[in-house]
Design a protein around this motif. Structure first.
Motif, PDB file in Angstrom:
ATOM      1  N   ARG A 185       0.853  -1.187   0.000  1.00 38.42           N
ATOM      2  CA  ARG A 185       0.000   0.000   0.000  1.00 38.42           C
ATOM      3  C   ARG A 185       0.886   1.232   0.000  1.00 38.42           C
ATOM      4  NH1 ARG A 185      -4.935  -0.571   0.511  1.00 38.42           N
ATOM      5  NH2 ARG A 185      -5.938  -2.501   1.201  1.00 38.42           N
ATOM      6  N   TYR A 186       0.455   2.267  -0.703  1.00 34.53           N
ATOM      7  CA  TYR A 186       1.304   3.431  -0.893  1.00 34.53           C
ATOM      8  C   TYR A 186       0.873   4.671  -0.117  1.00 34.53           C
ATOM      9  CZ  TYR A 186       3.264   0.541  -4.541  1.00 34.53           C
ATOM     10  OH  TYR A 186       3.857  -0.497  -5.209  1.00 34.53           O
ATOM     11  N   GLY A 187      -0.255   4.571   0.558  1.00 30.19           N
ATOM     12  CA  GLY A 187      -0.706   5.747   1.302  1.00 30.19           C
ATOM     13  C   GLY A 187      -0.831   6.946   0.385  1.00 30.19           C
ATOM     14  N   MET A 188      -0.494   8.112   0.859  1.00 32.63           N
ATOM     15  CA  MET A 188      -0.584   9.302   0.009  1.00 32.63           C
ATOM     16  C   MET A 188       0.759   9.660  -0.610  1.00 32.63           C
ATOM     17  SD  MET A 188      -3.304  12.040   1.425  1.00 32.63           S
ATOM     18  CE  MET A 188      -2.606  12.452   2.991  1.00 32.63           C
ATOM     19  N   THR A 189       1.838   9.159  -0.029  1.00 35.09           N
ATOM     20  CA  THR A 189       3.151   9.633  -0.479  1.00 35.09           C
ATOM     21  C   THR A 189       4.113   8.520  -0.877  1.00 35.09           C
ATOM     22  OG1 THR A 189       3.873   9.680   1.848  1.00 35.09           O
ATOM     23  CG2 THR A 189       3.019  11.727   0.910  1.00 35.09           C
ATOM     24  N   GLY A 190       3.617   7.292  -0.908  1.00 38.12           N
ATOM     25  CA  GLY A 190       4.509   6.196  -1.242  1.00 38.12           C
ATOM     26  C   GLY A 190       4.798   6.090  -2.736  1.00 38.12           C
ATOM     27  N   ARG A 191       5.979   5.570  -3.053  1.00 38.79           N
ATOM     28  CA  ARG A 191       6.355   5.335  -4.444  1.00 38.79           C
ATOM     29  C   ARG A 191       7.065   4.003  -4.531  1.00 38.79           C
ATOM     30  NH1 ARG A 191      10.213   8.905  -7.031  1.00 38.79           N
ATOM     31  NH2 ARG A 191      11.410   8.804  -5.098  1.00 38.79           N
ATOM     32  N   LEU A 192       7.097   3.471  -5.739  1.00 42.66           N
ATOM     33  CA  LEU A 192       7.834   2.234  -5.949  1.00 42.66           C
ATOM     34  C   LEU A 192       9.062   2.501  -6.811  1.00 42.66           C
ATOM     35  CD1 LEU A 192       7.591  -0.877  -5.398  1.00 42.66           C
ATOM     36  CD2 LEU A 192       6.816  -1.049  -7.764  1.00 42.66           C
ATOM     37  N   LEU A 193      10.165   1.931  -6.416  1.00 47.91           N
ATOM     38  CA  LEU A 193      11.391   2.012  -7.206  1.00 47.91           C
ATOM     39  C   LEU A 193      11.890   0.594  -7.450  1.00 47.91           C
ATOM     40  CD1 LEU A 193      13.265   4.708  -5.050  1.00 47.91           C
ATOM     41  CD2 LEU A 193      11.927   5.132  -7.100  1.00 47.91           C
ATOM     42  N   VAL A 194      12.333   0.329  -8.667  1.00 44.06           N
ATOM     43  CA  VAL A 194      12.979  -0.949  -8.942  1.00 44.06           C
ATOM     44  C   VAL A 194      14.347  -0.632  -9.517  1.00 44.06           C
ATOM     45  CG1 VAL A 194      12.903  -3.115 -10.211  1.00 44.06           C
ATOM     46  CG2 VAL A 194      10.776  -2.092  -9.385  1.00 44.06           C
ATOM     47  N   ASP A 195      15.376  -1.081  -8.832  1.00 43.81           N
ATOM     48  CA  ASP A 195      16.755  -0.767  -9.231  1.00 43.81           C
ATOM     49  C   ASP A 195      16.933   0.749  -9.380  1.00 43.81           C
ATOM     50  OD1 ASP A 195      17.015  -3.512  -9.358  1.00 43.81           O
ATOM     51  OD2 ASP A 195      16.604  -3.582 -11.503  1.00 43.81           O
ATOM     52  N   ASP A 196      16.338   1.489  -8.473  1.00 42.36           N
ATOM     53  CA  ASP A 196      16.426   2.952  -8.454  1.00 42.36           C
ATOM     54  C   ASP A 196      15.719   3.625  -9.624  1.00 42.36           C
ATOM     55  OD1 ASP A 196      17.768   3.261  -6.019  1.00 42.36           O
ATOM     56  OD2 ASP A 196      19.669   2.737  -6.981  1.00 42.36           O
ATOM     57  N   VAL A 197      14.915   2.877 -10.352  1.00 42.81           N
ATOM     58  CA  VAL A 197      14.112   3.466 -11.418  1.00 42.81           C
ATOM     59  C   VAL A 197      12.699   3.693 -10.871  1.00 42.81           C
ATOM     60  CG1 VAL A 197      13.079   3.103 -13.683  1.00 42.81           C
ATOM     61  CG2 VAL A 197      15.416   2.320 -13.226  1.00 42.81           C
ATOM     62  N   ALA A 198      12.188   4.902 -11.044  1.00 41.09           N
ATOM     63  CA  ALA A 198      10.839   5.212 -10.581  1.00 41.09           C
ATOM     64  C   ALA A 198       9.843   5.053 -11.713  1.00 41.09           C
ATOM     65  CB  ALA A 198      10.795   6.640 -10.045  1.00 41.09           C
ATOM     66  N   ILE A 246       7.275   6.984 -12.261  1.00 42.42           N
ATOM     67  CA  ILE A 246       6.901   8.293 -12.756  1.00 42.42           C
ATOM     68  C   ILE A 246       8.110   9.195 -12.623  1.00 42.42           C
ATOM     69  CG2 ILE A 246       5.266  10.185 -12.534  1.00 42.42           C
ATOM     70  CD1 ILE A 246       3.512   8.148 -10.927  1.00 42.42           C
ATOM     71  N   ALA A 247       8.570   9.706 -13.734  1.00 38.56           N
ATOM     72  CA  ALA A 247       9.843  10.416 -13.749  1.00 38.56           C
ATOM     73  C   ALA A 247       9.874  11.634 -12.842  1.00 38.56           C
ATOM     74  CB  ALA A 247      10.187  10.825 -15.175  1.00 38.56           C
ATOM     75  N   SER A 248       8.838  12.468 -12.940  1.00 36.32           N
ATOM     76  CA  SER A 248       8.883  13.702 -12.166  1.00 36.32           C
ATOM     77  C   SER A 248       7.499  14.034 -11.640  1.00 36.32           C
ATOM     78  CB  SER A 248       9.374  14.837 -13.052  1.00 36.32           C
ATOM     79  OG  SER A 248       8.553  14.909 -14.195  1.00 36.32           O
ATOM     80  N   LEU A 249       7.277  15.284 -11.291  1.00 34.14           N
ATOM     81  CA  LEU A 249       5.984  15.736 -10.808  1.00 34.14           C
ATOM     82  C   LEU A 249       5.488  14.917  -9.628  1.00 34.14           C
ATOM     83  CD1 LEU A 249       4.181  16.312 -14.200  1.00 34.14           C
ATOM     84  CD2 LEU A 249       5.092  18.047 -12.667  1.00 34.14           C
ATOM     85  N   GLU A 250       6.385  14.612  -8.749  1.00 36.97           N
ATOM     86  CA  GLU A 250       6.012  13.851  -7.577  1.00 36.97           C
ATOM     87  C   GLU A 250       5.476  14.789  -6.508  1.00 36.97           C
ATOM     88  OE1 GLU A 250       6.158  10.583  -7.198  1.00 36.97           O
ATOM     89  OE2 GLU A 250       6.880  10.266  -9.219  1.00 36.97           O
ATOM     90  N   TYR A 251       4.880  14.183  -5.499  1.00 35.54           N
ATOM     91  CA  TYR A 251       4.387  14.946  -4.345  1.00 35.54           C
ATOM     92  C   TYR A 251       5.491  15.831  -3.798  1.00 35.54           C
ATOM     93  CZ  TYR A 251       3.190  15.739   0.545  1.00 35.54           C
ATOM     94  OH  TYR A 251       2.966  16.299   1.770  1.00 35.54           O
ATOM     95  N   SER A 252       6.641  15.232  -3.537  1.00 39.67           N
ATOM     96  CA  SER A 252       7.793  16.003  -3.090  1.00 39.67           C
ATOM     97  C   SER A 252       8.764  16.081  -4.261  1.00 39.67           C
ATOM     98  CB  SER A 252       8.433  15.335  -1.890  1.00 39.67           C
ATOM     99  OG  SER A 252       8.542  13.946  -2.094  1.00 39.67           O
ATOM    100  N   SER A 253       8.687  17.168  -4.965  1.00 36.72           N
ATOM    101  CA  SER A 253       9.340  17.291  -6.260  1.00 36.72           C
ATOM    102  C   SER A 253      10.815  16.904  -6.275  1.00 36.72           C
ATOM    103  CB  SER A 253       9.165  18.713  -6.767  1.00 36.72           C
ATOM    104  OG  SER A 253       9.502  19.632  -5.754  1.00 36.72           O
ATOM    105  N   ASP A 254      11.595  17.560  -5.449  1.00 36.03           N
ATOM    106  CA  ASP A 254      13.031  17.313  -5.523  1.00 36.03           C
ATOM    107  C   ASP A 254      13.528  16.415  -4.403  1.00 36.03           C
ATOM    108  OD1 ASP A 254      13.588  18.841  -7.826  1.00 36.03           O
ATOM    109  OD2 ASP A 254      13.298  20.633  -6.639  1.00 36.03           O
ATOM    110  N   ASP A 305      14.069  13.421  -2.182  1.00 35.73           N
ATOM    111  CA  ASP A 305      14.017  12.002  -2.494  1.00 35.73           C
ATOM    112  C   ASP A 305      15.082  11.311  -1.658  1.00 35.73           C
ATOM    113  OD1 ASP A 305      13.016   9.802  -3.772  1.00 35.73           O
ATOM    114  OD2 ASP A 305      14.560   9.866  -5.313  1.00 35.73           O
ATOM    115  N   ASP A 306      14.700  10.979  -0.446  1.00 40.18           N
ATOM    116  CA  ASP A 306      15.667  10.528   0.536  1.00 40.18           C
ATOM    117  C   ASP A 306      15.581   9.017   0.780  1.00 40.18           C
ATOM    118  OD1 ASP A 306      17.226  10.138   2.774  1.00 40.18           O
ATOM    119  OD2 ASP A 306      16.630  12.043   3.687  1.00 40.18           O
ATOM    120  N   PRO A 307      16.673   8.312   0.574  1.00 46.51           N
ATOM    121  CA  PRO A 307      16.691   6.860   0.821  1.00 46.51           C
ATOM    122  C   PRO A 307      16.327   6.509   2.267  1.00 46.51           C
ATOM    123  CG  PRO A 307      18.638   7.540  -0.381  1.00 46.51           C
ATOM    124  CD  PRO A 307      17.951   8.802   0.045  1.00 46.51           C
TER     125      PRO A 307
END
Length: 260
Positions: free
Chosen positions: A74-87, A89-97, A99-101
Motif C-alpha cells: 500500500r502506498y498511502g498518500m506519499t509512497g512510491r515504488l522504485l525498482v533498481d532505483d528506477v521510478a 513516474i519520472a517527475s511531478l512527484e508529491y515532493s518534487s526534488d 528524495d531521501d533513501p
DNA sequence: CCGGATGTTCACCT
DNA sequence: GAGGTGAACATCCG
C-alpha cells in the motif's frame, strides 16, 4: 500521489522489471509499516529464495505473487515504488526534488543485487503478507454500470463517501472522485441511493472513462478540475465559483451550477 | 507560524 | 448496523 492510476503505474513497473527475479533478502526494519500482524520474520520465511511470479492490483492495493505467498503493498498518500532505483513516474512527484533513501520503508533485495523499494516519506503506506483480498470491493478501473448500481443501491450516505468506500468500490481517491462527479454533473452530497438509472449510467461511464483518460494523461492530478481545486476556484465548464466542504471526510470541491 | 494534503485504520459517538 | 468525526503517521507547501 497514489490513487488507482498511480498504483497501476507501480504495478506495471514491477511487472516489467522485477518479474522472474529471485529474492535474496527482505528489508523490513520499520515495524510500524508492517500491517495485519505481518512480521519481518514471517516475510523473510515466506519470501527469501522465492521468485516473483506475477503482479496484480485491486484498487489501490498492489499484490506481488511469489512462489508460495502474496505480498500486499500500500502506498498511502506519499509512497512510491522504485525498482533498481528506477521510478515509475519520472517527475511531478508529491515532493518534487526531495528524495531521501531514509524513507525506504520496505525492500526486496534480489540475488542479482537489484532492489524493489517502497519509499514513503510519511509512512502512510504499508506491507502485508497474504492480505485479505476479499475486503476490497470491485476494481473501479473496469466496474460495470450494473455493479456500480448495486454498490450504490440503498445507501443513505453521500455519493462521494460511497464512491470512496474501498470495501464497495476499490481504487477511487479524493481527487479522482471529485473529477468524476464533476464530469458526471452529480453533486458529491447527493444521497448515494437516490440516483436514477440514467444518472447511474452516466456515472458509470465517467468512472471508467475518467480513470482511463487520466491514466493516459499521466496521473490522478491531471483532471480538468484539478487546477481549480482550491479556495476561490471556478468551474472550468461554466465559470461558477466552486463550492468547498468536507464530504465523506475529505475536502471536496464541486460546481453548484451544473452538479446536481 | 499554521493549516492542509492523492490514504487507511481505529476508537468513540450518535 | 450504518455513518460521522477526529486522531495518528511525517513531510512539504502555500
Amino acid at each position: 500521489m497514489p490513487e488507482i492510476i498511480e498504483v497501476e503505474y507501480y504495478r506495471r513497473l514491477a511487472d516489467e522489471r522485477a518479474l522472474g527475479r529471485r529474492i535474496a533478502a527482505v528489508e523490513a526494519d520499520d515495524e510500524w509499516f508492517l500491517k495485519g500482524g505481518t512480521t519481518a520474520t514471517a516475510l523473510g520465511a515466506a519470501l527469501v529464495g522465492a521468485k516473483l511470479r506475477a503482479t496484480r492490483r485491486i484498487g489501490k492495493l498492489m499484490l506481488i505473487d511469489v512462489d508460495d505467498a502474496v505480498v500486499g503493498l500500500r502506498y498511502g498518500m506519499t509512497g512510491r515504488l522504485l525498482v533498481d532505483d528506477v521510478a515509475a513516474i519520472a517527475s511531478l512527484e508529491y515532493s518534487s526534488d526531495r528524495d531521501d533513501p531514509a524513507w525506504d520503508r520496505f525492500a526486496l533485495r534480489f540475488d542479482d543485487g537489484g532492489r524493489l523499494v517502497l519509499r514513503d516519506p510519511r509512512r502512510l503506506g504499508g506491507v502485508e503478507l497474504d492480505p485479505d483480498e476479499s475486503k476490497l470491493g470491485i476494481d473501479a478501473w473496469t466496474i460495470t454500470t450494473d455493479h456500480l448500481a448495486a454498490r450504490l443501491a440503498g445507501s443513505r450516505t453521500s455519493l462521494k463517501a460511497r464512491l470512496m468506500d474501498q470495501a464497495r468500490i476499490a481504487g477511487l481517491g479524493n481527487l479522482l472522485t471529485d473529477e468524476i462527479l464533476w464530469r458526471s454533473g452529480l453533486a458529491p452530497t447527493r444521497e448515494a441511493g437516490s440516483l436514477g438509472v440514467e444518472e447511474i449510467a452516466r456515472l458509470g461511464e465517467q468512472v471508467r472513462g475518467t480513470v482511463a483518460e487520466l491514466a493516459e494523461r499521466g496521473g490522478s492530478h491531471t483532471g480538468d478540475l484539478h487546477d481549480e481545486r482550491h479556495r476561490g476556484g471556478h468551474c472550468p465548464a461554466d465559470g461558477a465559483p466552486l463550492d468547498r466542504a468536507t464530504v465523506g471526510g475529505r475536502t471536496t470541491y464541486w460546481c453548484p451550477e451544473h452538479q446536481r
